[in-house]
Design an enzyme around this catalytic site. Sequence first.
Site, PDB file in Angstrom:
ATOM      1  CB  CYS A 114      -0.953  -0.005   1.188  1.00  0.00           C
ATOM      2  SG  CYS A 114      -2.086  -1.416   1.184  1.00  0.00           S
ATOM      3  CG  HIS A 255      -2.982   3.524   2.157  1.00  0.00           C
ATOM      4  ND1 HIS A 255      -3.593   3.060   1.021  1.00  0.00           N
ATOM      5  CD2 HIS A 255      -2.994   2.497   3.047  1.00  0.00           C
ATOM      6  CE1 HIS A 255      -3.947   1.799   1.206  1.00  0.00           C
ATOM      7  NE2 HIS A 255      -3.604   1.445   2.425  1.00  0.00           N
ATOM      8  CG  ASN A 285      -6.343  -0.877   1.586  1.00  0.00           C
ATOM      9  OD1 ASN A 285      -5.704  -0.509   0.600  1.00  0.00           O
ATOM     10  ND2 ASN A 285      -5.746  -1.375   2.655  1.00  0.00           N
TER      11      ASN A 285
END
Length: 328
Positions: A114, A255, A285
Amino acid sequence: MPNRAVIQSIGMAVADRVMTNDEFEAIIDTTDEWIQTRTGIKERRIAEPGQSSSYFGIRAAKEALERAGKSPEEVEMVVCATVTGDYLFPGTACLIQDAIGAKNAGAYDLGAACAGFIYAAEAAAGMICNGTVQNAVVVGIDTLTHFVDWKDRSTCVLFGDGGGAVFMERQKDTERGIVATVMLADGSGARHIKIALGGSLNPPHSARGEAACGYIYMAGKEVFRFAVRAMADSCSRVLEKAGLTSDDVALFCPHQANLRIITAAADHLGLSMDRVFVNVHKYGNMGAGSIPVALYEAEQQGKLKRGDLVMTVGFGAGLVWGANLIRW
């Protein structure tokens, strides 16, 4: 003034199918309220079978080139940040390079989960600034829902599919571009987020592979604690490295994993939420795709303008984390 790697354009591509929290009530023991309270997520995008990471990466890269007014033949490098590549090999960047017609470009994948877009942007900026290439297409993309256990409520509600791409090129005599980056890791935490099946340790069609799990495993409490600490740490470090403070930041673009983590990071930095871009409620996500999609939407909504200083931050499996300061 030294050479700068300037982001000239951005594109995005996400899965068409929207899956709401209410849909999970039919397959697992959860509710919309339970998911929103813990994550801030209301819905996410789900890729159809056969829609791989390159499928979305190609579309995002094409849009970035179109918006930059560049032909594919002008591209000199394609860097793809992903941990859900189409194959173990060849690299997904090579598939994107071929599909967009960037026949004069090199291509490689970068795996930093990520935090992948942060790492990839810095890697491309380094090549651009030192003269290895004049420009690069940087893609951050993941299709994580292909790897979720739909019976595991601690993970299946978290993820979505898609990402974005930027066109970066060298410019002189400008303050725009990548200002500063920090990249950090703690491999002792590798056990906390992983897919055990499919690599050289537990290859498919082997005795070890038969005993390994092919779904995303995440130790939620440990990852949450790490994420809050990592966000604050990397943001503080990148600001110190650049000789700046949070007051200089026009937009914080983190993020998009969990709203509670984003809020905690903003509080640590003393940033009001009107200076923080959030779209986790729409997408969940998306791994390496979440930051470029957030940057794209922030620009489209007029919250990120030419000359603004934007701070990105990401964290993920590795464990890895990092932050960019970018003069947009």
